[in-house]
Design a protein around this motif. Structure first.
Motif, PDB file in Angstrom:
ATOM      1  N   THR A  38      67.559 -27.168 -71.490  1.00 51.95           N
ATOM      2  CA  THR A  38      67.025 -27.465 -72.832  1.00 51.95           C
ATOM      3  C   THR A  38      66.005 -28.595 -72.780  1.00 51.95           C
ATOM      4  O   THR A  38      64.939 -28.526 -73.404  1.00 51.95           O
TER       5      THR A  38
ATOM      6  N   THR B 153      70.086 -31.125 -80.439  1.00 51.54           N
ATOM      7  CA  THR B 153      70.338 -30.038 -79.486  1.00 51.54           C
ATOM      8  C   THR B 153      71.374 -30.450 -78.441  1.00 51.54           C
ATOM      9  O   THR B 153      71.477 -31.615 -78.063  1.00 51.54           O
TER      10      THR B 153
ATOM     11  N   ASP C 277      68.373 -34.730 -78.179  1.00 45.97           N
ATOM     12  CA  ASP C 277      69.185 -33.988 -77.217  1.00 45.97           C
ATOM     13  C   ASP C 277      70.251 -34.871 -76.586  1.00 45.97           C
ATOM     14  O   ASP C 277      69.982 -35.993 -76.152  1.00 45.97           O
TER      15      ASP C 277
ATOM     16  N   GLU D  96      70.888 -25.622 -75.740  1.00 47.82           N
ATOM     17  CA  GLU D  96      70.286 -24.580 -76.568  1.00 47.82           C
ATOM     18  C   GLU D  96      69.039 -24.003 -75.890  1.00 47.82           C
ATOM     19  O   GLU D  96      68.058 -23.666 -76.549  1.00 47.82           O
TER      20      GLU D  96
ATOM     21  N   GLY E 233      69.945 -26.321 -84.091  1.00 45.39           N
ATOM     22  CA  GLY E 233      69.092 -25.797 -83.032  1.00 45.39           C
ATOM     23  C   GLY E 233      69.476 -24.416 -82.543  1.00 45.39           C
ATOM     24  O   GLY E 233      68.913 -23.934 -81.558  1.00 45.39           O
TER      25      GLY E 233
END
Length: 239
Positions: free
Chosen positions: A44, A10, A37, A13, A92
């Protein structure tokens, strides 16, 4: 039941995380989830931490944006260390529909890898902008012609059988960006792993913005040239 994990890289997102999680839970299949991430700044990470309170959600928070290929490599190292039997990777942004996971899992014991294709069905990209369809199709045919890889190799929606494919095979690819996907598949294909394509409909992103920039396309073309030269001069050892 054999251990299954869904890997989701991600970057910003926030609007998609919870909806994607709920769609996965809606499958009513037992699996874990790993978010990777790259220091999102839109909330997020807070959503991931909220989901982490549920027992099946894990995360890797990286300090900066290091690339989606790099995110997959870190995820694979983590998953193999935890001894998962099957790894499913997906984007994602909710363009990869959770419903296809059931089809992948039906095939999981028969193949080393199951990948999704946007070129088996003509309607797969029906709501995409024409320019994006042109770019994606051009990339598909360039990789096919230059590397002899007749697969939709640039997609990230895949299932990996970890009993057949070792982690060293997945991290051999040098690229840490978008080219990781076709480079890694090029390596796996030439190592004679059993790979199956299944068709999907891939909707265009509805929320958030694409992370791919013009510079990514230029770098990918340059890297494709480099890989083709390495192939020609026997740089790769596929044994």
């Amino acid at each position: 039941m054999k251990k299954i994990i869904v890997v989701i890289p991600t970057y910003n997102e926030n609007n998609n995380i919870l909806k994607l999680y709920n769609s996965l839970v809606g499958l009513k299949i037992k699996f874990d989830i790993l978010f990777v991430d790259d220091n999102s700044t839109d909330g997020t990470k807070k959503k991931i931490l909220l989901l982490n309170k549920k027992s099946n959600v894990n995360f890797i928070f990286r300090k900066k944006k290091l690339g989606i290929g790099s995110a997959h490599k870190d995820a694979f190292l983590w998953c193999y260390k935890k001894k998962y039997n099957f790894i499913i990777t997906m984007d994602g942004d909710r363009t990869h529909k959770a419903e296809y996971i059931k089809n992948m899992l039906k095939l999981k014991d028969s193949y080393d890898m199951v990948i999704t294709s946007r070129f088996i069905k003509k309607s797969s990209l029906k709501d995409w902008p024409k320019f994006r369809i042109l770019l994606t199709t051009l990339r598909f045919y360039l990789i096919n012609i230059i590397l002899g890889l007749n697969l939709d190799s640039s997609g990230a929606f895949r299932l990996i059988n970890t009993k057949k494919i070792k982690v060293k095979d997945l991290i051999l690819a040098k690229d840490n960006g978008y080219s990781y996907f076709w480079e890694s598949l090029f390596i796996l294909y030439n190592k004679n792993f059993k790979i199956l394509e299944i068709p999907i409909i891939l909707p265009y992103r509805k929320e958030g913005s694409s992370k791919m920039k013009i510079i990514d396309i230029i770098n990918a073309l340059y890297f494709l040239l480099i890989v083709s030269l390495k192939k020609k001069f026997g740089y790769y050892n596929f044994k």
